[in-house]
Structures are given as C-alpha cells and as structure tokens.
Design a protein around this motif. Structure first.
Motif, PDB file in Angstrom:
ATOM      1  N   ASN A 159      -7.249   4.836  -5.081  1.00  0.00           N
ATOM      2  CA  ASN A 159      -8.024   3.661  -5.492  1.00  0.00           C
ATOM      3  C   ASN A 159      -7.977   2.548  -4.443  1.00  0.00           C
ATOM      4  OD1 ASN A 159      -8.995   4.705  -7.907  1.00  0.00           O
ATOM      5  ND2 ASN A 159      -7.212   4.018  -9.074  1.00  0.00           N
ATOM      6  N   ARG A 160      -6.827   2.416  -3.779  1.00  0.00           N
ATOM      7  CA  ARG A 160      -6.736   1.387  -2.740  1.00  0.00           C
ATOM      8  C   ARG A 160      -7.598   1.746  -1.532  1.00  0.00           C
ATOM      9  NH1 ARG A 160      -1.312   1.205  -4.486  1.00  0.00           N
ATOM     10  NH2 ARG A 160      -0.594   2.458  -2.729  1.00  0.00           N
ATOM     11  N   LYS A 164      -7.514   6.359   6.442  1.00  0.00           N
ATOM     12  CA  LYS A 164      -7.019   5.016   6.154  1.00  0.00           C
ATOM     13  C   LYS A 164      -6.813   4.229   7.446  1.00  0.00           C
ATOM     14  CE  LYS A 164      -3.401   2.391   3.935  1.00  0.00           C
ATOM     15  NZ  LYS A 164      -1.976   2.341   3.621  1.00  0.00           N
ATOM     16  N   GLU A 209       0.824  -1.218   0.000  1.00  0.00           N
ATOM     17  CA  GLU A 209       0.000   0.000   0.000  1.00  0.00           C
ATOM     18  C   GLU A 209       0.854   1.262   0.000  1.00  0.00           C
ATOM     19  OE1 GLU A 209      -3.556   0.146   2.199  1.00  0.00           O
ATOM     20  OE2 GLU A 209      -3.800  -2.025   2.249  1.00  0.00           O
ATOM     21  N   LYS A 226     -14.961  -0.708  -0.021  1.00  0.00           N
ATOM     22  CA  LYS A 226     -15.875  -1.681  -0.631  1.00  0.00           C
ATOM     23  C   LYS A 226     -15.932  -2.989   0.163  1.00  0.00           C
ATOM     24  CE  LYS A 226     -15.625  -0.024  -5.408  1.00  0.00           C
ATOM     25  NZ  LYS A 226     -15.179  -0.319  -6.801  1.00  0.00           N
ATOM     26  N   THR A 227     -14.842  -3.311   0.859  1.00  0.00           N
ATOM     27  CA  THR A 227     -14.817  -4.568   1.624  1.00  0.00           C
ATOM     28  C   THR A 227     -15.547  -4.452   2.952  1.00  0.00           C
ATOM     29  OG1 THR A 227     -12.708  -4.041   2.706  1.00  0.00           O
ATOM     30  CG2 THR A 227     -12.610  -5.214   0.601  1.00  0.00           C
ATOM     31  N   ASP A 241      -3.349   5.794  -7.650  1.00  0.00           N
ATOM     32  CA  ASP A 241      -3.346   4.399  -7.202  1.00  0.00           C
ATOM     33  C   ASP A 241      -3.627   4.319  -5.703  1.00  0.00           C
ATOM     34  OD1 ASP A 241      -2.791   3.538  -9.737  1.00  0.00           O
ATOM     35  OD2 ASP A 241      -0.647   3.182  -9.372  1.00  0.00           O
ATOM     36  N   ILE A 271     -10.444   3.321  -1.800  1.00  0.00           N
ATOM     37  CA  ILE A 271     -11.791   2.974  -2.278  1.00  0.00           C
ATOM     38  C   ILE A 271     -12.026   1.470  -2.164  1.00  0.00           C
ATOM     39  CG2 ILE A 271     -13.274   2.895  -4.330  1.00  0.00           C
ATOM     40  CD1 ILE A 271     -11.885   5.563  -5.181  1.00  0.00           C
ATOM     41  N   GLN A 272     -11.033   0.668  -2.528  1.00  0.00           N
ATOM     42  CA  GLN A 272     -11.174  -0.786  -2.427  1.00  0.00           C
ATOM     43  C   GLN A 272     -11.363  -1.228  -0.979  1.00  0.00           C
ATOM     44  OE1 GLN A 272     -11.597  -3.017  -4.915  1.00  0.00           O
ATOM     45  NE2 GLN A 272     -11.644  -1.147  -6.170  1.00  0.00           N
ATOM     46  N   ARG A 273     -10.659  -0.575  -0.055  1.00  0.00           N
ATOM     47  CA  ARG A 273     -10.840  -0.892   1.366  1.00  0.00           C
ATOM     48  C   ARG A 273     -12.278  -0.614   1.806  1.00  0.00           C
ATOM     49  NH1 ARG A 273      -7.128  -1.973   5.220  1.00  0.00           N
ATOM     50  NH2 ARG A 273      -4.920  -1.975   4.654  1.00  0.00           N
TER      51      ARG A 273
END
Length: 325
Positions: free
Chosen positions: A152-153, A293, A142, A159-160, A149, A155-157
């Motif tokens: 985007n990571r 984060k 990370e 979503k989970t 990038d 955002i992915q966190r």
C-alpha cells in the motif's frame, strides 16, 4: 523550487550558538559536507577540534522531531547492546530539529572487499544478537512488517507522482516517462503471488523483527582502523531481514559487486536462517518490488521540481540494469 541557503536559516544560527559553546570559541569554520531534500550535514571546526551538525528538513515540525527521535532511540538501543561503532550525539535542539554529534575521523569507502562484506554481515548480526530494549524501537520508516501494508505504501508513492501544472519541463517529462514505462510494471508486480499475504513466508513470526539502521550503504559509513562506523539513523527501527538485505544490495548507489551481493545474501541467510527459516524466501520475494521502490525514491526530486537531467539518466540506467522495463 529554489533551495534555501542553509547558512541563512534560524536552524544554522541555533547550531552555531551550540557549537560556539561546546568548542569555547566564536571563531569557528563551518563547512557543508552533505545533505539534500531531507537535511543538511555540516562540520564546525576550531583548530583540530571538529563537530558534526545535522539539521533535519521536513514537511512540518512533527516530521523533523520524529526523525531526530529515531536518531536518539537507535543510539540508545546500540548502547544497551554494547555497540560502540557510531558517533555519539553531544547535544540536541528539539525546537530547531538539530543534533550536534562527535566527529569520527575515517576513510570514505570507495569500494568493498569480500572481507568487508563479512564484517558488515557480522555487524548486523551483533546488533540483533541479544536485542536488549528492542521493544522500545519504533517501526523503521517504510518498514516491512506486513506485506499488504508495504504494498500500500508503494501505491501511495505512485499516487504522488501525478503531473501538475506547477511542474518544470524536466519534472513533467520524468513523471510522464514513469506513467508510460514503469507504473503498469509495478502494478503487475504488486499482484504477483510471491507478494500474496497468504503465502507461508508472510506468516513468519520473525517478520519485521530486526533492528535496522534503515538508510544503509557506504554513504553512511566510515572505515576507522579496519573497523566500520555507521551513522544516520533517522529512519531506523524495527524492520524485516528481507527489506534489510535488499536495501543493501539493490540500492542504485550500492558499492557491492554482483558476486558480493550474492555473498552478502548467502551469509545473511546463514546467520539468520536457523531462527528464521523463510528469510531466504522473503529476500527473494521482495527483491523486484524493492527495485521499483528505489525508482520511486529517485523520482522524489521530480515532485518538488529539483530533478536534473543527470538524475533522470541515472533512473533510466538503473531500470535497464535491473531489467525493470
């Protein structure tokens, strides 16, 4: 989700066999001294002789192997750059993803003095002075080498963290609180112009060009004869000074007082700013999103139904303290 008993795993059996060979005894005492979702730390002891066992957890064999690989690679980097303040790996078992390391006797760090802050900054400067074999390091887990990038990571966190039918009552409540109180704040922050890739600070050739332990903080340090030893390099690699600094200062477990955080940031800019003129701007630009984060990291336990009421209160207190609500 029930946590498995580490002493009943094939990984522990493999660790025990190696330690019995190294310490030349089958009469060893084992003790768990740390660990969590991502791994377990134990000691193996015979009399005055002691070893550290690190067992890596992960979603699959490849993930565990990668983290063990990072531990080795960063130690090689430190060795080439003549740094010695870290525990050596004595033996690895790639099949079971375990590392046996030398035990470093020293003090746990309950608080930091201003002199300690200076020493930490100098240690960071030293591992980034000559950068011998730097090209062999991977990107830190990370890492911040491209702001888009990195966003985007985040955002992915998010979503989970969706609510599922398998959630415990507490996990569901934690996820719903996040969705109601935090998620929209993160989305707003991600759209802020200070995180726009077109801004000058995100065009810097120095971006992402620093050697980083990654999982930084006093929880991964020991004080030995007025010198700091650092350990836990499973997420290490190339990263940016902006994330590096904020990982130290914005962690919910940071031992730095507020005035020491200011001292740390200023000193890091003094040490690196001559070659990296926008580092101060980058440090300030990502501060708030890195705080968010940390909230997402603390909510990891909710994904696997291990979150506790104490952890929920810690997350909410952090959000209030950092003015994230």
């Amino acid at each position: 989700m029930k946590q498995k008993n580490i002493y009943k795993t094939k990984e522990f059996e493999a660790s025990r066999n190696i330690c019995e060979e190294l310490l030349e005894s089958t009469q060893l005492k084992f003790k768990t001294i740390g660990g969590g979702i991502n791994g377990n730390i134990l000691t193996a002891q015979k009399g005055e002789k002691k070893l550290i066992i690190k067992i890596y957890n992960g979603r699959n064999k490849g993930e565990k192997a990668e983290r063990l690989s990072r531990e080795r690679a960063f130690r090689e980097y430190l060795k080439h750059n003549l740094r010695t303040n870290y525990p050596n790996i004595i033996r690895c078992d790639d099949n079971h993803a375990i590392a046996i390391m030398e035990y470093i006797p020293g003090e746990d760090i309950a608080n930091l003095t201003n002199e300690d802050i200076e020493q930490i900054t100098v240690d960071i400067k030293r591992i980034n002075a000559k950068k011998l074999k730097f090209e062999k390091l991977q990107e830190a887990t990370e890492s911040l080498h491209n702001i888009d990038d990195f966003k985007n990571r985040i955002i992915q966190r998010m979503k989970t963290l969706k609510v599922s039918n398998n959630d415990t009552k507490l996990s569901r409540e934690a996820k719903e609180w996040f969705a109601d109180c935090i998620k929209h704040k993160i989305i707003e922050e991600l759209k802020h112009e200070r995180l726009d890739i077109r801004m000058k600070q995100w065009q810097s050739p120095c971006l992402g060009r620093y050697a980083s332990y990654s999982d930084v903080g006093t929880h991964n340090m020991k004080r030995v004869n007025n010198k700091f030893y650092y350990f836990d390099f499973e997420y290490s690699g190339k990263d940016d000074i902006a994330k590096y600094v904020n990982d130290w200062t914005e962690s919910p477990d940071s031992k730095m007082r507020e005035e020491q955080k200011i001292q740390f940031e200023r000193r890091m800019i003094d040490l690196f700013g001559e070659q990296d003129e926008t580092c101060g701007k980058r440090i300030e630009s990502v501060k708030r999103i890195i705080r968010y984060k940390w909230v997402l990291i603390m909510l990891n336990s909710a994904k696997i139904n291990r979150i506790t009421e104490e952890q929920v209160q810690k997350i909410k207190s952090y959000c209030v303290k950092k003015k994230l609500l």
